[in-house]
Design a protein around this motif. Sequence first.
Motif, PDB file in Angstrom:
ATOM      1  N   GLU A  37     -10.737  -5.235  10.207  1.00  0.00           N
ATOM      2  CA  GLU A  37      -9.360  -4.877   9.864  1.00  0.00           C
ATOM      3  C   GLU A  37      -8.718  -4.023  10.958  1.00  0.00           C
ATOM      4  O   GLU A  37      -7.510  -4.088  11.160  1.00  0.00           O
ATOM      5  CB  GLU A  37      -9.286  -4.127   8.518  1.00  0.00           C
ATOM      6  N   THR A  41      -5.201  -5.174  12.306  1.00  0.00           N
ATOM      7  CA  THR A  41      -4.082  -4.234  12.171  1.00  0.00           C
ATOM      8  C   THR A  41      -3.471  -3.949  13.538  1.00  0.00           C
ATOM      9  O   THR A  41      -2.246  -3.930  13.687  1.00  0.00           O
ATOM     10  CB  THR A  41      -4.538  -2.926  11.492  1.00  0.00           C
ATOM     11  N   LYS A  45       0.390  -4.727  14.668  1.00  0.00           N
ATOM     12  CA  LYS A  45       1.265  -3.683  15.206  1.00  0.00           C
ATOM     13  C   LYS A  45       1.840  -4.087  16.560  1.00  0.00           C
ATOM     14  O   LYS A  45       3.022  -3.891  16.822  1.00  0.00           O
ATOM     15  CB  LYS A  45       0.490  -2.359  15.307  1.00  0.00           C
ATOM     16  N   TYR A  50       5.659  -1.465  15.873  1.00  0.00           N
ATOM     17  CA  TYR A  50       5.207  -0.302  15.114  1.00  0.00           C
ATOM     18  C   TYR A  50       5.965   0.918  15.588  1.00  0.00           C
ATOM     19  O   TYR A  50       6.032   1.163  16.781  1.00  0.00           O
ATOM     20  CB  TYR A  50       3.704  -0.092  15.318  1.00  0.00           C
ATOM     21  N   GLN A  71       1.916   1.552   8.715  1.00  0.00           N
ATOM     22  CA  GLN A  71       0.455   1.464   8.816  1.00  0.00           C
ATOM     23  C   GLN A  71      -0.114   0.858   7.534  1.00  0.00           C
ATOM     24  O   GLN A  71      -0.959  -0.039   7.587  1.00  0.00           O
ATOM     25  CB  GLN A  71      -0.147   2.849   9.069  1.00  0.00           C
ATOM     26  N   TYR A  74       0.663  -2.940   7.302  1.00  0.00           N
ATOM     27  CA  TYR A  74      -0.172  -3.718   8.217  1.00  0.00           C
ATOM     28  C   TYR A  74      -1.633  -3.747   7.764  1.00  0.00           C
ATOM     29  O   TYR A  74      -2.309  -4.762   7.897  1.00  0.00           O
ATOM     30  CB  TYR A  74      -0.050  -3.203   9.639  1.00  0.00           C
ATOM     31  N   GLU A  75      -2.133  -2.653   7.238  1.00  0.00           N
ATOM     32  CA  GLU A  75      -3.515  -2.627   6.744  1.00  0.00           C
ATOM     33  C   GLU A  75      -3.684  -3.582   5.561  1.00  0.00           C
ATOM     34  O   GLU A  75      -4.705  -4.260   5.441  1.00  0.00           O
ATOM     35  CB  GLU A  75      -3.924  -1.209   6.356  1.00  0.00           C
ATOM     36  N   TYR A  77      -1.878  -6.314   4.983  1.00  0.00           N
ATOM     37  CA  TYR A  77      -1.864  -7.670   5.532  1.00  0.00           C
ATOM     38  C   TYR A  77      -3.173  -7.996   6.243  1.00  0.00           C
ATOM     39  O   TYR A  77      -3.677  -9.116   6.142  1.00  0.00           O
ATOM     40  CB  TYR A  77      -0.690  -7.867   6.490  1.00  0.00           C
ATOM     41  N   ALA A  78      -3.731  -7.035   6.966  1.00  0.00           N
ATOM     42  CA  ALA A  78      -4.992  -7.267   7.669  1.00  0.00           C
ATOM     43  C   ALA A  78      -6.096  -7.644   6.686  1.00  0.00           C
ATOM     44  O   ALA A  78      -6.855  -8.587   6.929  1.00  0.00           O
ATOM     45  CB  ALA A  78      -5.386  -6.030   8.476  1.00  0.00           C
ATOM     46  N   LYS A  79      -6.173  -6.942   5.578  1.00  0.00           N
ATOM     47  CA  LYS A  79      -7.187  -7.255   4.565  1.00  0.00           C
ATOM     48  C   LYS A  79      -6.985  -8.662   4.021  1.00  0.00           C
ATOM     49  O   LYS A  79      -7.945  -9.404   3.817  1.00  0.00           O
ATOM     50  CB  LYS A  79      -7.146  -6.231   3.435  1.00  0.00           C
TER      51      LYS A  79
END
Length: 106
Positions: A37, A41, A45, A50, A71, A74-75, A77-79
């Motif tokens: 992640e 992330t 960014k 960002y 943050q 984005y975290e 979405y990363a997951k």
Amino acid sequence: MTEEEIKEFFMVTEKNLNSYLEVRNTFTDQQIAENPEFLVTGILKKTYGYPITFMDEAAEELIHVSEERSQKVYEEYAKEIINGYYEDLYDFTQEISDCFRNFPEE
């Protein structure tokens, strides 16, 4: 999701390899292996900006999102990317574009 799968998802080619490496080189191999992640992330960014800033066309105003909220978005979405929620980059791009049009309130 492995680093190679991440590169494939984001369609990393020779043309955009340097941009990818700028993000990639901020993490160790161990960090990426244990928590991909971080890399995803970072790519989000770098790609989408960002902190998040976008034009709300309906309201005709520029929306600036706090660093903390950016943050978190984005975290999340990363997951979802890591867990295979999006079929491909096109599917993800449609989702994030819709999110920016209907950005959730903090």
